[in-house]
Design an enzyme around this catalytic site. Structure first.
Site, PDB file in Angstrom:
ATOM      1  CD  GLU A 100     119.571  17.193 -27.886  1.00  0.00           C
ATOM      2  OE1 GLU A 100     120.189  18.139 -28.422  1.00  0.00           O
ATOM      3  OE2 GLU A 100     120.086  16.078 -27.712  1.00  0.00           O
ATOM      4  CG  HIS A 123     122.786  19.924 -25.991  1.00  0.00           C
ATOM      5  ND1 HIS A 123     123.279  19.128 -26.992  1.00  0.00           N
ATOM      6  CD2 HIS A 123     123.513  19.613 -24.892  1.00  0.00           C
ATOM      7  CE1 HIS A 123     124.259  18.382 -26.514  1.00  0.00           C
ATOM      8  NE2 HIS A 123     124.425  18.658 -25.242  1.00  0.00           N
ATOM      9  CG  ASP A 173     122.133  16.146 -17.883  1.00  0.00           C
ATOM     10  OD1 ASP A 173     123.103  15.753 -17.222  1.00  0.00           O
ATOM     11  OD2 ASP A 173     122.235  16.943 -18.831  1.00  0.00           O
TER      12      ASP A 173
END
EC number: 3.5.99.6
Length: 235
Positions: free
Chosen positions: A135, A130, A62
């Site tokens: 999430e 998470h 990410d």
């Protein structure tokens, strides 16, 4: 799901390195990488090892939206500081948090993962369960996507910024389906604040309310955790 209990992050990092070496010896070419405080000691162990990544590719989970790679809080900067600067790879992929079209960037990242199947994925876990920035409530079938970060995640990451107000509110993250395609997964967790999430992930039911619980459906998951993180496990 195999759970290895360690004394501390140093021991966890050494075991992680051993598992990585084994995977590379078995032909791993693409590594899935994570950021945050959890894998730092693991990366230290890699930097001080004789491993050579010049023929390997890395794919990160990410990146924050709005931060470019020169920003000290970006995940590209983190990876350069803790790993890439000392151990160059053939190629390093991270989502582009400054992309003008974020949805197109997410699709592009899916294509990168398709072309570079991940052999060995390192993960941390958030207090809310998470993995990556997936999430609670994230659908299991989702691939790379733009995420609105939850308040608990923003607060947890505020320690890396001057103030909570400086923490980006969005990120681009590999999805749960993307992570589940990895051949081998190693998840690290340290500290009592991770104990609830670890209990749910290992012993709870598989639910989107605890995204990491989906790892119960993966054939090759190893958890490296300290005593505090596994303190709520019943076995």
């Amino acid at each position: 799901m195999k759970v290895i209990v360690v004394k501390n992050q140093l021991e966890g990092g050494k075991i992680g390195l051993d598992l990585l070496k084994e995977s590379i010896n078995n032909g791993a070419k693409t590594l899935g990488l994570a950021t945050g405080s959890t894998p730092v000691e693991f990366y230290n162990q890699i930097v001080n090892s004789d491993l050579d990544f010049t023929n390997m590719v890395s794919v990160n989970l990410d990146e924050y939206v709005g931060l470019d790679g020169s920003n000290e809080q970006s995940y590209r900067y983190f990876m350069t500081k803790h790993l890439f600067g000392e151990k160059p790879f053939k190629e390093n992929f991270l989502p582009n948090g400054k992309a003008t079209d974020l949805e197109a960037e997410a699709k592009h990242y899916d294509q990168i993962i398709e072309e570079n199947p991940i052999d060995w994925q390192i993960l941390g876990i958030g207090q809310n369960g998470h993995i990556g920035f997936n999430e609670p409530g994230t659908p299991a079938e989702i691939t790379t996507h733009v995420v609105d970060l939850q308040e608990s995640t923003i607060k947890a990451n505020a320690r890396f910024f001057e103030s909570e107000a400086d923490v980006p509110r969005k990120a681009i993250s590999m999805g749960l389906a993307s992570i589940m395609k990895s051949k081998n997964i190693v998840l690290m967790a340290y500290g009592k604040e991770k104990a609830e999430a670890i209990k749910g992930m290992v012993e709870g039911e598989v639910t989107t309310e605890l995204p990491a619980s989906i790892l119960q459906n993966h054939a090759n998951v190893t958890v490296i955790a300290d005593e505090a993180a596994v303190s709520l496990l019943s076995k």
